[in-house]
Design an enzyme around this catalytic site. Structure first.
Site, PDB file in Angstrom:
ATOM      1  N   GLU A 174      56.064  58.707  25.667  1.00 29.35           N
ATOM      2  CA  GLU A 174      56.387  60.140  25.555  1.00 29.35           C
ATOM      3  C   GLU A 174      56.274  60.617  24.104  1.00 29.35           C
ATOM      4  OE1 GLU A 174      60.126  60.937  27.573  1.00 29.35           O
ATOM      5  OE2 GLU A 174      59.100  61.022  29.490  1.00 29.35           O
ATOM      6  N   GLU A 375      56.063  57.072  35.168  1.00 29.02           N
ATOM      7  CA  GLU A 375      57.476  57.400  35.372  1.00 29.02           C
ATOM      8  C   GLU A 375      57.570  58.601  36.287  1.00 29.02           C
ATOM      9  OE1 GLU A 375      60.110  58.047  32.035  1.00 29.02           O
ATOM     10  OE2 GLU A 375      59.070  56.541  30.836  1.00 29.02           O
TER      11      GLU A 375
HETATM   12  C1  BG6 Z   1      61.805  59.567  29.843  1.00 25.15           C
HETATM   13  C2  BG6 Z   1      61.847  58.285  29.083  1.00 25.15           C
HETATM   14  O1  BG6 Z   1      62.200  60.543  28.957  1.00 25.15           O
HETATM   15  O2  BG6 Z   1      62.640  59.799  30.908  1.00 25.15           O
HETATM   16  C3  BG6 Z   1      62.845  57.279  29.621  1.00 25.15           C
HETATM   17  O3  BG6 Z   1      60.593  57.697  28.904  1.00 25.15           O
HETATM   18  C4  BG6 Z   1      64.051  58.025  30.177  1.00 25.15           C
HETATM   19  O4  BG6 Z   1      63.156  56.403  28.584  1.00 25.15           O
HETATM   20  C5  BG6 Z   1      63.605  58.860  31.349  1.00 25.15           C
HETATM   21  O5  BG6 Z   1      65.096  57.197  30.532  1.00 25.15           O
HETATM   22  C6  BG6 Z   1      64.721  59.615  32.025  1.00 25.15           C
HETATM   23  O6  BG6 Z   1      65.485  60.288  31.084  1.00 25.15           O
HETATM   24  P1  BG6 Z   1      67.051  60.115  30.992  1.00 25.15           P
HETATM   25  O7  BG6 Z   1      67.432  60.822  29.764  1.00 25.15           O
HETATM   26  O8  BG6 Z   1      67.610  60.741  32.212  1.00 25.15           O
HETATM   27  O9  BG6 Z   1      67.321  58.656  30.933  1.00 25.15           O
END
Ligand code: BG6
Length: 478
Positions: A174, A375
């Site tokens: 990211e 993701e």
């Molecule tokens: C992304 C990241 O921002 O989203 C992860 O690559 C992160 O590291 C995921 O955990 C979800 O975000 P959060 O803040 O809910 O954990």
């Protein structure tokens, strides 16, 4: 139809699951000095590790000691791929050490061997917010050109050591979060810089990103040199920005605001500075440190695929703030408004499955590169019931709706998609808040926000659901 070798699986990051923050020679990383927060309380950056503060990444879910058990569970779901990161501070504890830390290298040998023994393809991010703290404090993080060489050495060490075990790599997770340079957390975790302390935070953000682009390009070239079979991608947070209305100013503003993602993917997929960025630098009168050699390297080191996360969409309304369509427009911009057509999670993340298809189409038409959704997922407040499970129907509904849109992008729009990985396939520590309470997994982990709990793992309802999705190659979503 999804391809036969479609990479179904899940994703985590070293610092969000491993714990063991000071074991086997590991140095401190920038996340090791991040305190616990919540939806309403921002995480703080402390000056080193301070007594009395709570640092959730120090223990996380103890995967450093329990990864075999976790990978066995992923294998039961039929995972074809598992994404994790190598923690830079386990390999080069200070970032500028003369020699790598053999204990750190050996740990990831065991992790990748275990995945392979279960028929799971490792997908590895080189930097998922785990920059050695020493590089942040003593060098000023990615605001310093010297980090390119430090990173190149680290990346080369990893490629040489693991190239027979790991084919799929990504450079910076990211990388575009820092576009929102008014948010201290993003600058710190992307680049190890404190934008709030910079004379011109906006310029520093572009300069740090430039050094990262060059470093990423060099890593792509190094990987191909070491083993031509390696595939190296970039990784951006893909957030569509919709115009709030059909007012032409909203449409134009949304195009500009979309640079929060596209500036970063443009550089890494196309390998040159787009006109809109060159014009911005000119308007600002910045004398950027961008050399002719850098530009050659950017062009030579474009990525093999485009990796991205997808969680939510944004909406922009020109009438909700000052009229300046040429500033970097990040999600903290007052013109970013609610979208009446999409609901939100408890953490205010807009649930918008069609936004995923929108981004897939946009990327395909812009780059015509293979894509990898590395993701996607939803954070929910969950508790174990008396039967020792979690009825996470909301997660199943979220994932089903996103997979449906993903399949339409492949079937109807012709997107070349390599795989789909669900974020936090086992409950990790939340990145943005440091909470355990914000749970993402198919597997519940008995750890609380303060680190208490047995650490035991429990299958949620979605565990079996996802197993069937994978087994049917995405046909059985019921
Ligand atoms: C992304 C990241 O921002 O989203 C992860 O690559 C992160 O590291 C995921 O955990 C979800 O975000 P959060 O803040 O809910 O954990």
């Amino acid at each position: 139809m999804l391809r036969d070798d479609f990479l179904w699986g899940g994703a985590v990051a070293a610092h969000q699951v491993e714990g063991a923050y000071d074991e086997d020679g590991k140095g401190l990383s920038v996340v090791d000095v991040l305190t616990a927060g919540s939806h309403s309380v921002p995480r703080r950056i402390t000056d080193g590790v301070q007594p009395g503060e709570v640092y959730p990444n120090h223990w996380a879910i103890d995967a450093y000691h329990r990864f075999e058990e976790d990978i066995e569970l992923f294998a039961q779901m039929g995972f074809k791929a598992l994404r994790t990161s190598i923690d830079w501070s386990r390999i080069y504890p200070q970032g500028d050490d003369d020699q790598p830390n053999e204990a750190g290298l050996a740990f990831y040998d065991r992790v990748f061997d275990c995945m392979r023994a279960h028929g799971i393809e490792p997908v590895v991010t080189l930097v998922h917010f785990e920059i050695p703290l020493h590089l942040a404090k003593e060098y000023g993080g990615w605001g310093n050109r010297q980090l390119i060489d430090r990173f190149e050495r680290y990346a080369t060490t990893c490629f040489e050591r693991y190239h027979q075990k790991v084919t799929y790599w990504m450079t910076f997770n990211e990388i575009n979060n820092q576009y929102n340079f008014r948010n201290e957390l993003y600058g710190w975790t992307n680049s190890g810089v404190r934008f709030s302390q910079a004379a011109d935070p906006e310029r520093l953000m572009y300069q740090a990103a430039h050094y990262e682009f060059v470093a990423s390009a060099r890593a792509v070239m190094a990987a191909h040199r070491i083993d031509p079979a390696l595939k190296v991608g970039c990784m951006v947070a893909a957030n569509p920005v919709y115009p709030f209305s059909c007012h032409p100013d909203d449409a134009l503003l949304a195009m500009d605001a979309q640079h929060d993602t596209l500036f970063f993917s443009d550089l890494q997929c196309r390998g040159y500075y787009p006109g809109y960025a060159r014009k911005l630098f000119e308007r600002r009168g910045w004398d950027m440190d961008i050399t002719a050699r850098d530009l050659d390297e950017l062009a030579a080191g474009t990525v093999d695929y485009l990796g991205y996360s997808y969680y939510l969409s944004n909406t922009i309304d020109h009438a909700a703030g000052p009229a300046d369509g040429y500033d970097p427009i990040a999600c903290s911009d007052p013109r970013m408004v609610d979208n009446p057509f999409v609901p939100s999670t408890d953490w205010g993340w807009r649930i918008d499955p069609k936004g995923l298809r929108y981004m897939m189409k946009l990327f395909d038409e812009r780059y015509a590169l293979p894509q990898f959704i590395v993701e996607n997922g939803i954070g929910l407040v969950e508790e174990l019931n008396a039967a020792g499970t979690v009825e996470d129907d909301a997660r199943i509904a979220y994932l089903r709706a996103h997979i449906e849109q993903m399949e339409r992008a492949v079937d109807e729009d012709g997107v070349d998609l390599m795989g789909y990985l669900v974020w936090g396939c086992i409950d990790p520590v939340s990145y943005s808040t440091g909470e355990m309470k914000k749970r993402y997994g198919f597997i519940y982990v008995d750890v609380n926000d303060d680190g208490s709990g047995t650490g035991d793992r429990f299958k949620k309802k979605s565990f079996d659901w996802y197993r069937k999705v994978i087994q049917s190659n995405g046909k059985d979503l019921a």
